[in-house]
Scaffold this motif. Structure first.
Motif, PDB file in Angstrom:
ATOM      1  N   ILE A  29      -2.800  -3.961  19.081  1.00 48.34           N
ATOM      2  CA  ILE A  29      -1.738  -4.470  18.209  1.00 48.34           C
ATOM      3  C   ILE A  29      -0.370  -4.406  18.886  1.00 48.34           C
ATOM      4  O   ILE A  29       0.364  -5.392  18.906  1.00 48.34           O
ATOM      5  N   TYR A  30      -0.019  -3.247  19.447  1.00 48.98           N
ATOM      6  CA  TYR A  30       1.351  -3.110  19.969  1.00 48.98           C
ATOM      7  C   TYR A  30       1.517  -3.681  21.374  1.00 48.98           C
ATOM      8  O   TYR A  30       2.560  -4.256  21.682  1.00 48.98           O
ATOM      9  N   ARG A  34       1.877  -7.517  20.029  1.00 50.39           N
ATOM     10  CA  ARG A  34       3.330  -7.476  19.884  1.00 50.39           C
ATOM     11  C   ARG A  34       4.043  -7.441  21.243  1.00 50.39           C
ATOM     12  O   ARG A  34       5.261  -7.552  21.302  1.00 50.39           O
ATOM     13  N   ARG A 104       4.477   3.727  13.886  1.00 51.75           N
ATOM     14  CA  ARG A 104       3.144   3.129  14.120  1.00 51.75           C
ATOM     15  C   ARG A 104       2.404   2.774  12.835  1.00 51.75           C
ATOM     16  O   ARG A 104       1.223   3.086  12.686  1.00 51.75           O
ATOM     17  N   ILE A 105       3.107   2.101  11.917  1.00 51.26           N
ATOM     18  CA  ILE A 105       2.388   1.577  10.744  1.00 51.26           C
ATOM     19  C   ILE A 105       1.769   0.250  11.140  1.00 51.26           C
ATOM     20  O   ILE A 105       2.426  -0.599  11.745  1.00 51.26           O
ATOM     21  N   PHE A 106       0.496   0.104  10.881  1.00 53.41           N
ATOM     22  CA  PHE A 106      -0.144  -1.181  11.155  1.00 53.41           C
ATOM     23  C   PHE A 106      -1.300  -1.414  10.201  1.00 53.41           C
ATOM     24  O   PHE A 106      -1.843  -0.476   9.605  1.00 53.41           O
ATOM     25  N   VAL A 107      -1.633  -2.698  10.067  1.00 52.82           N
ATOM     26  CA  VAL A 107      -2.824  -3.124   9.337  1.00 52.82           C
ATOM     27  C   VAL A 107      -3.546  -4.072  10.280  1.00 52.82           C
ATOM     28  O   VAL A 107      -2.899  -4.886  10.965  1.00 52.82           O
ATOM     29  N   ARG A 112      -4.326  -8.295   6.671  1.00 47.01           N
ATOM     30  CA  ARG A 112      -2.900  -8.404   6.316  1.00 47.01           C
ATOM     31  C   ARG A 112      -2.688  -9.419   5.204  1.00 47.01           C
ATOM     32  O   ARG A 112      -3.472 -10.356   5.054  1.00 47.01           O
ATOM     33  N   GLY A 113      -1.589  -9.239   4.465  1.00 47.73           N
ATOM     34  CA  GLY A 113      -1.169 -10.226   3.472  1.00 47.73           C
ATOM     35  C   GLY A 113      -2.214 -10.523   2.413  1.00 47.73           C
ATOM     36  O   GLY A 113      -2.310 -11.630   1.925  1.00 47.73           O
ATOM     37  N   ARG A 119      -2.164  -4.828  -1.410  1.00 41.58           N
ATOM     38  CA  ARG A 119      -2.091  -5.038   0.036  1.00 41.58           C
ATOM     39  C   ARG A 119      -2.244  -3.695   0.733  1.00 41.58           C
ATOM     40  O   ARG A 119      -1.708  -2.686   0.292  1.00 41.58           O
ATOM     41  N   TRP A 147      13.842  -6.397  10.175  1.00 42.71           N
ATOM     42  CA  TRP A 147      13.135  -7.216   9.197  1.00 42.71           C
ATOM     43  C   TRP A 147      12.421  -6.383   8.133  1.00 42.71           C
ATOM     44  O   TRP A 147      12.002  -6.884   7.097  1.00 42.71           O
ATOM     45  N   TRP A 148      12.317  -5.063   8.387  1.00 41.28           N
ATOM     46  CA  TRP A 148      11.703  -4.208   7.357  1.00 41.28           C
ATOM     47  C   TRP A 148      12.599  -4.057   6.133  1.00 41.28           C
ATOM     48  O   TRP A 148      12.112  -3.792   5.026  1.00 41.28           O
ATOM     49  N   ARG A 151      11.948  -5.997   3.045  1.00 41.34           N
ATOM     50  CA  ARG A 151      10.616  -5.624   2.528  1.00 41.34           C
ATOM     51  C   ARG A 151      10.700  -4.317   1.760  1.00 41.34           C
ATOM     52  O   ARG A 151      10.123  -4.167   0.684  1.00 41.34           O
TER      53      ARG A 151
HETATM   54  N1  COA Z   1       8.577  -9.754  12.780  1.00 38.44           N
HETATM   55  C1  COA Z   1       9.207 -10.200  11.683  1.00 38.44           C
HETATM   56  N2  COA Z   1       8.664 -10.151  10.435  1.00 38.44           N
HETATM   57  C2  COA Z   1       7.438  -9.624  10.310  1.00 38.44           C
HETATM   58  C3  COA Z   1       6.704  -9.136  11.426  1.00 38.44           C
HETATM   59  C4  COA Z   1       7.342  -9.209  12.704  1.00 38.44           C
HETATM   60  N3  COA Z   1       6.759  -8.747  13.816  1.00 38.44           N
HETATM   61  N4  COA Z   1       5.521  -8.676  10.996  1.00 38.44           N
HETATM   62  C5  COA Z   1       5.493  -8.852   9.656  1.00 38.44           C
HETATM   63  N5  COA Z   1       6.660  -9.422   9.248  1.00 38.44           N
HETATM   64  C6  COA Z   1       7.054  -9.754   7.881  1.00 38.44           C
HETATM   65  C7  COA Z   1       7.145 -11.222   7.667  1.00 38.44           C
HETATM   66  O1  COA Z   1       8.123 -11.428   6.692  1.00 38.44           O
HETATM   67  C8  COA Z   1       5.780 -11.582   7.121  1.00 38.44           C
HETATM   68  O2  COA Z   1       5.846 -12.737   6.355  1.00 38.44           O
HETATM   69  P1  COA Z   1       5.339 -14.115   6.970  1.00 38.44           P
HETATM   70  O3  COA Z   1       3.849 -13.989   6.980  1.00 38.44           O
HETATM   71  O4  COA Z   1       5.871 -15.075   5.990  1.00 38.44           O
HETATM   72  O5  COA Z   1       5.916 -14.240   8.329  1.00 38.44           O
HETATM   73  C9  COA Z   1       5.495 -10.400   6.239  1.00 38.44           C
HETATM   74  O6  COA Z   1       6.066  -9.294   6.969  1.00 38.44           O
HETATM   75  C10 COA Z   1       4.040 -10.162   5.938  1.00 38.44           C
HETATM   76  O7  COA Z   1       3.396  -9.700   7.073  1.00 38.44           O
HETATM   77  P2  COA Z   1       1.831  -9.744   7.309  1.00 38.44           P
HETATM   78  O8  COA Z   1       1.596  -9.597   8.778  1.00 38.44           O
HETATM   79  O9  COA Z   1       1.212 -10.875   6.574  1.00 38.44           O
HETATM   80  O10 COA Z   1       1.165  -8.463   6.741  1.00 38.44           O
HETATM   81  P3  COA Z   1       1.293  -7.270   5.785  1.00 38.44           P
HETATM   82  O11 COA Z   1       2.473  -7.310   4.892  1.00 38.44           O
HETATM   83  O12 COA Z   1      -0.038  -7.113   5.150  1.00 38.44           O
HETATM   84  O13 COA Z   1       1.475  -6.104   6.889  1.00 38.44           O
HETATM   85  C11 COA Z   1       2.457  -5.092   8.816  1.00 38.44           C
HETATM   86  C12 COA Z   1       2.714  -5.866   7.519  1.00 38.44           C
HETATM   87  C13 COA Z   1       3.794  -4.834   9.507  1.00 38.44           C
HETATM   88  C14 COA Z   1       1.789  -3.765   8.487  1.00 38.44           C
HETATM   89  C15 COA Z   1       1.535  -5.956   9.734  1.00 38.44           C
HETATM   90  O14 COA Z   1       2.185  -7.182   9.997  1.00 38.44           O
HETATM   91  C16 COA Z   1       1.207  -5.286  11.060  1.00 38.44           C
HETATM   92  O15 COA Z   1       0.313  -4.440  11.144  1.00 38.44           O
HETATM   93  N6  COA Z   1       1.925  -5.647  12.124  1.00 38.44           N
HETATM   94  C17 COA Z   1       1.648  -5.111  13.467  1.00 38.44           C
HETATM   95  C18 COA Z   1       2.134  -3.691  13.613  1.00 38.44           C
HETATM   96  C19 COA Z   1       3.638  -3.600  13.521  1.00 38.44           C
HETATM   97  O16 COA Z   1       4.374  -4.415  14.072  1.00 38.44           O
HETATM   98  N7  COA Z   1       4.122  -2.540  12.820  1.00 38.44           N
HETATM   99  C20 COA Z   1       5.534  -2.325  12.662  1.00 38.44           C
HETATM  100  C21 COA Z   1       6.125  -1.510  13.734  1.00 38.44           C
HETATM  101  S1  COA Z   1       5.462   0.109  13.835  1.00 38.44           S
END
Ligand code: COA
Length: 227
Positions: A29-30, A34, A104-107, A112-113, A119, A147-148, A151
């Motif tokens: 993932i990372y 990413r 390190r939060i991830f799904v 996802r979504g 969720r 961007w968090w 949310r």
């Molecule tokens: N950059 C910007 N916005 C992001 C993003 C990113 N890398 N990842 C998620 N988002 C935002 C967006 O608004 C997205 O909406 P969109 O689908 O319209 O673009 C929204 O979050 C929904 O994300 P989604 O990936 O559908 O999943 P979720 O809400 O079920 O889970 C996370 C969110 C962050 C847990 C998931 O995206 C994930 O595991 N990402 C990889 C790990 C990560 O980057 N973690 C954060 C840093 S530790």
């Protein structure tokens, strides 16, 4: 319904089989997805200096499969904020017994979504609040991408910036302190339809914690009539 397990020093042996897939998922993932290349390791596992015995993990398991996770670090120990990003917090890194740092939060991508049930990401955000209240925390420090913030706002997490956002590797990053309290936990539970605490504490009978009641048994704060 996925289960969220608390995994820490005292019960880690019960979850030993999950750690290799967990670190491999983090790498996928990372690093691969990413492109956080500073975390790359030739063995395909993303493990850093903060994955110590003091780290607490929330593992989200569904049918025995790890589908999401989050890490919490006591801020009295080294953290991302203290050792890597101290400049993000204007008053210096937070070091308090009642604050843990989240990272390190991830799904996993295929979960996802989701809209069919809570969720997975919301479950994790609710579960970490439950964890915090249970062990007496008042806050979580986090170094995160900006961007968090909307949310968090939408789900009711109150995040207080500790400094201005900075551009780091093309990402807008800042440090925040999030309130950990029962009101937030209760509101999250209501949003995702939980009526009782959700965490699984296998093998953690020795941990000093408050057992939280069912949500329906919690009373709203009494509102005093205006005089
Ligand atoms: N950059 C910007 N916005 C992001 C993003 C990113 N890398 N990842 C998620 N988002 C935002 C967006 O608004 C997205 O909406 P969109 O689908 O319209 O673009 C929204 O979050 C929904 O994300 P989604 O990936 O559908 O999943 P979720 O809400 O079920 O889970 C996370 C969110 C962050 C847990 C998931 O995206 C994930 O595991 N990402 C990889 C790990 C990560 O980057 N973690 C954060 C840093 S530790």
């Amino acid at each position: 319904m996925p289960e969220i397990h608390v995994v820490q020093r005292d019960n880690r042996r019960l979850y030993e089989n999950y750690f290799d897939p967990y670190f491999r998922l983090r790498h996928d993932i990372y690093v691969k997805q990413r492109k956080w290349m500073a975390l790359d390791r030739p063995d395909g596992r993303e493990i850093d200096q903060f994955d110590t015995e003091d780290a607490v993990y929330l593992f989200c398991l569904d049918g025995g499969q790890l589908i999401g996770a989050m890490r919490a670090l006591p801020t009295l120990m080294p953290t991302l904020m203290s050792d890597i990003f101290p400049y993000l917090s204007l008053r210096g890194p937070i070091r308090r017994p009642d604050v843990y740092e989240l990272s390190r939060i991830f799904v996993i991508p295929e979960r996802r979504g989701e809209h069919a049930g809570p969720r997975v990401e919301m479950l994790l955000l609710t579960a970490i609040m439950e964890y915090g209240i249970s062990i007496g925390l008042t806050g979580f420090s986090i170094v995160l991408e900006s961007w968090w913030l909307p949310r968090f706002e939408r789900c009711g997490w109150r995040a207080h910036p500790l400094g201005l956002p900075q551009m780091i590797d093309g990402m807008s990053v800042l440090a925040v302190l999030v309130d950990c309290d029962e009101t937030t936990w209760r509101s999250l539970c209501t949003q995702i339809g939980l009526t009782s605490p959700t965490l699984t504490w296998h093998g953690l009978t020795g941990v000093n914690r408050q057992i939280l009641p069912d949500i329906s048994l919690l009373h709203s704060p009494t509102v005093q009539p205006a005089r």
